[in-house]
Design a protein around this motif. Structure first.
Motif, PDB file in Angstrom:
ATOM      1  N   GLY A  42      -4.273  -8.464  -1.105  1.00 15.14           N
ATOM      2  CA  GLY A  42      -4.480  -9.494  -0.024  1.00 15.14           C
ATOM      3  C   GLY A  42      -2.966  -9.823   0.541  1.00 15.14           C
ATOM      4  O   GLY A  42      -2.221 -10.040  -0.324  1.00 15.14           O
ATOM      5  N   THR A  43      -2.718  -9.721   1.701  1.00 15.22           N
ATOM      6  CA  THR A  43      -1.195  -9.905   2.302  1.00 15.22           C
ATOM      7  C   THR A  43      -1.349 -11.261   3.231  1.00 15.22           C
ATOM      8  O   THR A  43      -0.252 -11.383   3.721  1.00 15.22           O
ATOM      9  CB  THR A  43      -1.115  -8.952   3.106  1.00 15.22           C
ATOM     10  OG1 THR A  43      -1.881  -8.852   4.238  1.00 15.22           O
ATOM     11  CG2 THR A  43      -0.884  -7.585   2.758  1.00 15.22           C
ATOM     12  N   GLY A  44      -2.389 -12.168   2.861  1.00 18.00           N
ATOM     13  CA  GLY A  44      -2.308 -13.640   3.406  1.00 18.00           C
ATOM     14  C   GLY A  44      -2.943 -13.787   4.939  1.00 18.00           C
ATOM     15  O   GLY A  44      -3.505 -12.886   5.375  1.00 18.00           O
ATOM     16  N   ALA A  59      -7.813 -15.037   6.919  1.00 18.42           N
ATOM     17  CA  ALA A  59      -8.965 -13.948   6.998  1.00 18.42           C
ATOM     18  C   ALA A  59      -8.892 -13.210   5.607  1.00 18.42           C
ATOM     19  O   ALA A  59      -9.666 -12.745   5.309  1.00 18.42           O
ATOM     20  CB  ALA A  59      -8.480 -12.950   8.146  1.00 18.42           C
ATOM     21  N   SER A  60      -7.905 -13.485   4.815  1.00 18.28           N
ATOM     22  CA  SER A  60      -7.882 -12.681   3.650  1.00 18.28           C
ATOM     23  C   SER A  60      -8.438 -13.533   2.387  1.00 18.28           C
ATOM     24  O   SER A  60      -8.882 -12.868   1.368  1.00 18.28           O
ATOM     25  CB  SER A  60      -6.421 -12.372   3.013  1.00 18.28           C
ATOM     26  OG  SER A  60      -5.773 -13.679   2.809  1.00 18.28           O
ATOM     27  N   ALA A  61      -8.819 -14.931   2.941  1.00 14.82           N
ATOM     28  CA  ALA A  61      -9.387 -15.608   1.747  1.00 14.82           C
ATOM     29  C   ALA A  61     -10.744 -15.201   1.048  1.00 14.82           C
ATOM     30  O   ALA A  61     -10.832 -14.953  -0.147  1.00 14.82           O
ATOM     31  CB  ALA A  61      -9.199 -16.957   2.114  1.00 14.82           C
ATOM     32  N   PRO A  62     -11.627 -14.738   1.992  1.00 15.38           N
ATOM     33  CA  PRO A  62     -12.743 -14.248   1.492  1.00 15.38           C
ATOM     34  C   PRO A  62     -12.746 -13.432   0.676  1.00 15.38           C
ATOM     35  O   PRO A  62     -13.606 -12.970  -0.610  1.00 15.38           O
ATOM     36  CB  PRO A  62     -13.695 -14.146   2.681  1.00 15.38           C
ATOM     37  CG  PRO A  62     -13.132 -14.919   3.790  1.00 15.38           C
ATOM     38  CD  PRO A  62     -11.479 -14.828   3.403  1.00 15.38           C
ATOM     39  N   ALA A  63     -12.090 -12.312   0.808  1.00 14.02           N
ATOM     40  CA  ALA A  63     -11.974 -10.967   0.068  1.00 14.02           C
ATOM     41  C   ALA A  63     -11.363 -10.987  -1.239  1.00 14.02           C
ATOM     42  O   ALA A  63     -11.674 -10.721  -2.313  1.00 14.02           O
ATOM     43  CB  ALA A  63     -11.309  -9.725   0.826  1.00 14.02           C
ATOM     44  N   CYS A  64     -10.447 -12.085  -1.062  1.00 16.51           N
ATOM     45  CA  CYS A  64      -9.812 -12.429  -2.494  1.00 16.51           C
ATOM     46  C   CYS A  64     -10.438 -13.237  -3.450  1.00 16.51           C
ATOM     47  O   CYS A  64     -10.625 -13.066  -4.308  1.00 16.51           O
ATOM     48  CB  CYS A  64      -8.509 -13.210  -2.119  1.00 16.51           C
ATOM     49  SG  CYS A  64      -7.135 -12.468  -1.111  1.00 16.51           S
ATOM     50  N   LEU A 106      -6.927  -8.154  -8.260  1.00 15.33           N
ATOM     51  CA  LEU A 106      -6.442  -8.525  -7.173  1.00 15.33           C
ATOM     52  C   LEU A 106      -5.262  -8.510  -7.278  1.00 15.33           C
ATOM     53  O   LEU A 106      -4.119  -9.189  -8.216  1.00 15.33           O
ATOM     54  CB  LEU A 106      -6.775 -10.012  -6.943  1.00 15.33           C
ATOM     55  CG  LEU A 106      -6.300 -11.042  -5.569  1.00 15.33           C
ATOM     56  CD1 LEU A 106      -6.709 -10.155  -4.222  1.00 15.33           C
ATOM     57  CD2 LEU A 106      -6.867 -12.320  -5.943  1.00 15.33           C
ATOM     58  N   ILE A 107      -4.248  -7.967  -6.010  1.00 15.79           N
ATOM     59  CA  ILE A 107      -2.950  -8.083  -5.840  1.00 15.79           C
ATOM     60  C   ILE A 107      -2.450  -8.729  -4.781  1.00 15.79           C
ATOM     61  O   ILE A 107      -3.108  -8.549  -3.628  1.00 15.79           O
ATOM     62  CB  ILE A 107      -2.296  -6.734  -5.749  1.00 15.79           C
ATOM     63  CG1 ILE A 107      -2.871  -5.522  -6.972  1.00 15.79           C
ATOM     64  CG2 ILE A 107      -0.766  -6.579  -5.484  1.00 15.79           C
ATOM     65  CD1 ILE A 107      -1.582  -5.949  -8.117  1.00 15.79           C
ATOM     66  N   LEU A 108      -1.810  -9.776  -4.738  1.00 16.42           N
ATOM     67  CA  LEU A 108      -1.405 -10.488  -3.573  1.00 16.42           C
ATOM     68  C   LEU A 108       0.121 -10.191  -3.316  1.00 16.42           C
ATOM     69  O   LEU A 108       0.992  -9.923  -4.039  1.00 16.42           O
ATOM     70  CB  LEU A 108      -1.212 -12.187  -3.796  1.00 16.42           C
ATOM     71  CG  LEU A 108      -2.846 -12.517  -4.360  1.00 16.42           C
ATOM     72  CD1 LEU A 108      -2.808 -14.041  -4.295  1.00 16.42           C
ATOM     73  CD2 LEU A 108      -3.739 -12.589  -3.058  1.00 16.42           C
ATOM     74  N   HIS A 109       0.207 -10.205  -1.962  1.00 15.08           N
ATOM     75  CA  HIS A 109       1.677 -10.261  -1.493  1.00 15.08           C
ATOM     76  C   HIS A 109       2.022 -11.159  -0.509  1.00 15.08           C
ATOM     77  O   HIS A 109       1.336 -11.621   0.369  1.00 15.08           O
ATOM     78  CB  HIS A 109       1.702  -8.833  -0.471  1.00 15.08           C
ATOM     79  CG  HIS A 109       3.109  -8.468   0.175  1.00 15.08           C
ATOM     80  ND1 HIS A 109       3.720  -8.812   1.184  1.00 15.08           N
ATOM     81  CD2 HIS A 109       4.206  -8.247  -0.723  1.00 15.08           C
ATOM     82  CE1 HIS A 109       4.794  -8.605   1.277  1.00 15.08           C
ATOM     83  NE2 HIS A 109       5.356  -8.208   0.302  1.00 15.08           N
TER      84      HIS A 109
END
Length: 375
Positions: free
Chosen positions: A98-100, A103-108, A118-121
């Motif tokens: 997830g790169t922020g 729109a990324s919140a549901p997949a995270c 889960l990797i966040l950037h």
């Protein structure tokens, strides 16, 4: 490896995800990538242009304090997260990056529910909402700035990687490639090798404040035979009479002015430039670091949470850039500072050395290493 990448709402969140996806496909045989994002955002088009499969979700951000808007966004998020669990299961995702962006919140959320790593950037100095919400439960949180770790929840597994950039721009770090692209860019834009080149740009849509301030300042610089200006005006303002008017005014020299409407091959502009005037988005700063291009930064005053100003000030401490905030809705101080700095070879040399060691350089390889650790 089956990798799902998610991020969107703006190009600043999309391009790092795309950069990691491209790096993984190029360097890890058998990699499959799925891009998950908003069905109404620009990420679908970006994924399609790169040949990546795309799963679109009906999501929206929360703007302002409107409670009805917030309630609607929450309902859409819950439906999107539920749909995303099926998307990730069907894809067989082994990791989600997830790169922020909203729109990324549901997949995270779906990754955590499915116990998929889960990797966040986090590319900005101050972490965004998605990173703050999911940082503690993510397998790793990749950062651009070491100081960001202290702004995240306790026990977040942070690693400083820098910011991923597109492979085409990353290759400018290779001296031979940079020299070849410089020659190609000089020919394409009609530039002269004996002059210093100032690059002015504000993204694919341009930045009206930068454009207007440059147009105002060009007349004062018209007598400079040592300088040429490559101006990426943007599609919105290219047909403004001031673009053509500036070109006519300077047609006889000595200053060379080259306005360009839009440029897909941004690596050519970077290759010919000696100094840039631009905004302070995290992706742009990472590209400047990879290329080794010093800059005068004019942070976008309406960026969420003032993150461009914080990004710029963090990099300014290294000596790699100069920061000139807008004054009264004008970027004139930054433009004038750039015209002054580009005439001083010692200033440019010191800035160039600092930008190459700023620590923001290409993070795609580091993020892929984190993904391989957790899968």
């Amino acid at each position: 490896m089956r990798l799902a990448v998610t991020g969107g709402g703006t190009g600043g969140h999309i391009y790092p995800a795309m950069a990691v996806a491209e790096y993984a496909i190029e360097n890890i045989p058998g990699t499959s990538v799925l891009f998950v994002g908003s069905s109404s955002g620009p990420e679908g088009g970006a994924a399609g242009a790169a040949g990546l499969p795309f799963a679109g979700l009906d999501v929206e951000g929360v703007a302002g304090e409107n409670p009805l808007k917030a309630f609607s966004a929450l309902l859409k998020f819950r439906r999107a997260a539920r749909a995303c669990r099926k998307i990730l299961r069907d894809f067989g995702a082994e990791c989600v990056l997830g790169t922020g962006g909203y729109a990324s919140a549901p997949a995270c959320s779906a990754a955590l529910r499915l116990e998929v790593p889960l990797i966040l950037h986090e590319m900005n100095h101050d972490p965004g909402l998605v990173t703050r919400l999911y940082g503690r439960r993510a397998s790793r949180v990749a950062l651009a700035y070491q100081e960001t770790a202290g702004l995240l929840p306790a026990r977040s597994a942070t690693v400083v990687t820098g910011v991923p950039v597109r492979p085409a721009i990353g290759r400018l770090a290779v001296e031979e490639t940079a020299a070849r692209l410089r020659e190609e860019g000089m020919a394409r834009f009609g530039l002269e090798r004996s002059r210093a080149t100032l690059l002015v740009f504000g993204g694919s849509q341009g930045a009206r404040v930068l454009n207007e301030s440059l147009w105002e300042a060009l007349a004062e610089q018209a007598g400079r035979a040592d300088l040429q200006v490559l101006h990426l005006v943007g599609r919105r303002d290219f047909r403004d009479e001031r673009t053509a008017g500036s070109a006519r005014m300077l047609a006889e020299g000595p200053l060379l002015y080259r306005p360009v409407e839009y440029l897909e091959a941004m690596e050519l502009a970077y290759a010919v430039a000696d100094l840039a005037v631009t905004r302070a988005g995290a992706g742009t700063l990472a590209e400047l670091a990879v290329v080794g291009l010093p800059a005068v930064l004019v942070p976008f005053t309406h960026a969420a949470g003032g993150h461009q100003e914080r990004n710029a000030r963090a990099l300014e401490k290294t000596g790699a850039v100069k920061v000139a905030p807008e004054e009264g809705g004008s970027a004139r101080p930054g433009v004038e500072l750039a015209f002054e700095a580009i005439g001083d070879p010692c200033v440019l040399k010191n800035m160039r050395e600092a930008v190459r060691t700023s620590g923001l350089a290409d993070g795609a390889k580091g993020i892929i290493s984190l993904i391989e650790e957790v899968t």
